[in-house]
Design an enzyme around this catalytic site. Structure first.
Site, mmCIF file in Angstrom:
data_model
loop_
_atom_site.group_PDB
_atom_site.id
_atom_site.type_symbol
_atom_site.label_atom_id
_atom_site.label_comp_id
_atom_site.label_asym_id
_atom_site.label_seq_id
_atom_site.Cartn_x
_atom_site.Cartn_y
_atom_site.Cartn_z
ATOM 1 N N ASP A 232 0.883 -1.163 0.000
ATOM 2 C CA ASP A 232 0.000 0.000 0.000
ATOM 3 C C ASP A 232 0.922 1.215 0.000
ATOM 4 O OD1 ASP A 232 -2.042 1.794 0.024
ATOM 5 O OD2 ASP A 232 -3.161 0.845 1.655
HETATM 6 C C1 BGC Z 1 -4.906 3.309 -0.092
HETATM 7 C C2 BGC Z 1 -4.951 2.291 -1.221
HETATM 8 C C3 BGC Z 1 -4.706 2.971 -2.528
HETATM 9 C C4 BGC Z 1 -3.375 3.702 -2.465
HETATM 10 C C5 BGC Z 1 -3.034 4.427 -3.735
HETATM 11 C C6 BGC Z 1 -3.665 4.168 -0.123
HETATM 12 O O1 BGC Z 1 -3.774 5.217 0.762
HETATM 13 O O2 BGC Z 1 -4.988 2.654 1.152
HETATM 14 O O3 BGC Z 1 -6.186 1.637 -1.214
HETATM 15 O O4 BGC Z 1 -4.750 2.041 -3.568
HETATM 16 O O5 BGC Z 1 -3.428 4.665 -1.418
HETATM 17 O O6 BGC Z 1 -3.837 5.541 -3.893
#
Ligand code: BGC
Length: 758
Positions: A232
């Site tokens: 993530d």
């Molecule tokens: C989120 C993810 C997301 C990623 C990219 C993170 O803060 O938890 O779900 O895909 O950001 O935007």
């Protein structure tokens, strides 16, 4: 572009280039190596629409993105209980991704709704792992059939937003295996998502990004995952430990930090070369997989009709996502007659809340409003009038707005009240603290209900809100969740009977927050949250404590009626043979006068178990669409896993021989049909030892015989087994402890002999 030769690339890349490849090139791309003709590929958020950011980049949904169709987020899609519909959305997503040059859609999210307070529940499917797994599977298959990859997220035990990066989810293995992992397992084993995204949080003390058990042992070793694990955004804290644990790609890149750490560890020998090469290989394989679509990009781009087609699909999905919770006296569908007025009250009718905030936020291609769509659809001669009733940026009642709404309601034939959670109430990044609608909306409802008895409440919210304090004021309640960009059209279709509600709750609506099984330990404190309710999540917890709820999991009304026939159960194979198959056939008839869909739900109950098991668990479902008077047979299939629990003692799934009840119906609390099934299965009891309790010895045929034999020769005869009350009292003591007392014919020497004879 010629096909990538992964082996040749691996041979030719320098260490520096390799270190750069296990980090992204920028916020949304993998790294390129132009020297060797290796292109970058793009990833973008989703999955209820694309958030492709061409310029400014962020992971919080703040910066702009290209227009894309905003379908209902997962909470809504899940309420359709319709894998085919989810697949249609998946195909559309793949189409738009290809148009925008996106190779991997960052979704779906299959985290379980442990608490209704989780700020990101709108992005997740359900409180039930089977439902979440089946729907996510449909999404992943469909997107990937379109040549675009997915990222199954957030792996694992990311069930809250509060302190999401630091918090440690303290959860026992059985609970992980039975509740929090199965949706991931289902999708990985059945569809091989191109990527899996690890979560931010720690799991039992270890960051998910650095968790060898999760990322390698379970994901790859047990489930056979072949794709790439991506972090993530910002979830990596120790790049070298993460690589070793099985985290292949770090996003976004910490240039100059992570690559330096990797090179230093390589030089010192702390990072074996094979480990780095393994991560690099997976990045190369991902790029190779995406290559055909990359090459095509632009050739079929921007098909203008797709925007309309996808909007129409979004409208159908919005209608399918809605759950009719109450419909006294068949208030719905509305059949407004010429000359009457329909009052549409509520700020959401003109300013809809149709998606959640954060990384999944889509810039829609267009947005329907409820008011416009109703005006367009009502028969000629019907007047549709609107009053806002409350302000979206103020929780407190505005007397003037309430009075205006009441005056409008008084003169109307029916009042449609559009209520819900304002955007500020729920979002990625923080959790809610209560389940209530804002006071301004409750005051409005009370005032309107005081002057009118035909009030229809339409709800827009990403996670459940409390209904028990006000539901009696409404004649009908339609829970529309966050319905995507066509939510207004979908709701208008339902209100006016152009579509029939068929949605079912994918999460329980409790009477009050305090009833939720996680209530005592959500969201935890001191960077720690204890999953104390264990496997009793959602309806499993409400049912086990026999708690009344506002509306149970699986519930939803229709404008038509259905009858379910008695299930016919056919069993083939066996647990021991590893080929147990149970087929349950149920005839469904539409007994009403409109076309509609019913969801046949099959729950399994283990009548007697050696561990505390939920009273019943959803193990299969089938959605059946029928015209008036039509019948069809729903076929539901179960394998041994449907009867199993995770045995911590054995470290594997286990079926305990005995009786199981198959319950069939249309919600977790409306299961009129029950069929009992006896399953034979090899014993799952661990071998007897001195540490086994008296009860355990007595439950084992050979153990009991031995005990009876040795205690029968005790002075006075019969020994410890002759007094039933005594057996009850000492039954949970290990035999070794009882032997220490040297009474009733049992002492250490006897125990040793017994163990030898066993
Ligand atoms: C989120 C993810 C997301 C990623 C990219 C993170 O803060 O938890 O779900 O895909 O950001 O935007």
């Amino acid at each position: 572009m010629p096909a990538l030769d992964v082996d040749a690339l691996l041979r030719d890349l320098t260490d520096q280039e390799k270190a750069s490849l296990v980090l992204g090139g920028d916020f949304w791309h993998t790294a390129a190596v132009p020297r060797l003709g290796l292109p970058a590929i793009m990833v973008a958020d989703g999955p209820h629409g694309l958030r492709m950011q061409p310029a400014e980049s962020d992971h919080a949904g703040i910066g702009g993105s290209l227009p894309a169709t905003c379908f209902p987020p997962a909470a809504g899609l899940a309420s359709s209980w319709d894998p085919e519909l989810v697949a249609e959305v998946g195909h559309a997503l793949a189409h738009e991704a290809r148009e925008q040059g996106v190779s991997v859609v960052l979704g779906p999210g299959v985290n379980i709704k442990r608490s209704p307070l989780c700020g990101r529940n709108f992005e997740y499917f359900s409180e039930d792992p089977h439902l979440a797994g089946e729907l996510a599977l449909a999404m992943v298959r469909a997107v990937q059939e379109g040549g675009v990859g997915t990222s199954l997220k957030h792996y694992a035990a990311n069930n809250q937003e509060d302190d999401r990066v630091r918090v440690s989810a303290e959860v026992d293995e059985r609970t992980l295996r039975e509740i929090y992992l199965p949706a991931f397992e289902r999708v990985v084993t059945a569809a091989q998502p191109w990527t899996v995204m690890c979560s931010y949080n720690r799991v039992n003390g270890v960051h998910a990004s650095q968790h060898p058990w999760l990322l390698t042992e379970v994901l790859r070793g047990e489930w056979g995952f072949e794709g790439l694990v991506v972090s993530d955004w910002g979830a990596v804290h120790d790049r070298v430990a993460a690589l070793a644990a099985g985290l292949d790609l770090e996003m976004p890149p910490q240039h100059g930090h992570s690559d330096t750490a990797v090179l230093e560890a390589l030089a010192s020998g702390a990072l074996p070369r094979e480990v780095l090469d393994r991560g690099v290989r997976r990045v190369l394989e991902l790029v190779a997989r995406a290559q055909p679509t990359l090459d095509e990009h632009g050739s079929d781009a921007s098909e203008p009709q797709a925007v309309d087609r996808h909007h129409a699909l979004a409208r159908r999905a919005a209608a399918a996502a809605a759950v009719l919770l109450k419909n006294d006296g068949d208030l719905l569908p509305l059949e407004p007659a010429a000359g009457t007025t329909l009052a549409v009250v509520g700020a959401f009718a003109t300013d809809p809340r149709y998606q959640g905030a954060g990384s999944s936020q889509v810039a829609p291609t267009r947005v329907d409003t409820l008011l416009d769509e109703l005006v367009a659809l009502v028969p000629e001669g019907v007047e549709v009038r609107h009053a806002a009733g409350f302000r979206l940026d103020d929780e407190q009642p505005d007397t003037a707005l309430v009075q205006e709404a009441v005056a409008l309601a008084r003169d109307a034939d029916t009042v449609v009240l559009s209520l819900g959670l304002p955007a500020a109430a729920e979002s990625e990044g923080f959790d809610r603290t209560h389940l209530d609608l804002p006071p301004a909306q409750l005051a409005l409802l009370e005032a309107v209900a005081a002057v009118h008895d035909r009030v229809v409440v339409l709800l827009s919210n990403g996670s459940v809100v409390r209904l028990s304090t006000w539901e009696h004021l409404a004649g009908a309640v339609l829970e529309c969740w966050l319905g995507g960009q066509a939510s207004g059209g979908g709701a208008a279709d339902l209100l006016l009977g152009r579509a029939t509600p068929g949605g079912k709750l994918a999460e329980t609506v409790p009477l009050r927050l305090e009833d939720n099984p996680s209530y005592l330990s959500f969201p935890g404190d001191s960077q720690r949250v204890v999953y104390g309710e264990g496997v009793f999540v959602g309806y499993r917890g409400y049912d086990h404590r026999d708690q009344e709820v506002s509306h149970p999991f699986g519930f939803g009304l229709s404008y038509t009626t259905f009858a379910l026939g008695r299930p016919a159960v056919e069993v083939t194979g066996s647990v021991a043979g590893g080929d147990l198959a149970v087929e349950v056939a149920v005839e469904v008839t539409n007994t009403g006068s409109r076309p509609g869909a019913e969801v046949v739900q099959l729950y399994v109950e283990d009548v007697e178990a050696s561990v505390a098991r939920p009273d019943r668990e959803l193990r299969a479902f089938a959605r059946v669409h029928l015209g008036p008077g039509e019948s069809a047979t729903a076929r539901l299939r179960l394998d041994a896993r449907a009867f199993s629990f995770w045995s911590e003692v054995l470290g594997r799934w286990a079926v305990e021989a005995g009786e199981f009840v198959l319950r069939v119906g249309t919600s977790s609390r409306d299961l009129p049909h029950a069929e009992t099934l006896h399953l034979d299965a090899p014993s799952v009891a661990p071998p007897l030892t001195g540490w086994s309790s008296l009860h355990e010895w007595l439950a084992d045929e050979r153990g009991r015989a031995l005990l009876e034999e040795v205690t029968a020769s005790a002075p006075g005869g019969g020994g410890i087994l002759t007094d039933a009350q005594m057996v009850t009292v000492i039954g949970s003591m290990p035999l070794e402890t009882l032997a220490g007392f040297g009474q009733g014919g049992l002492d250490h020497a006897t125990l040793v002999t017994m163990l030898e004879r066993l």
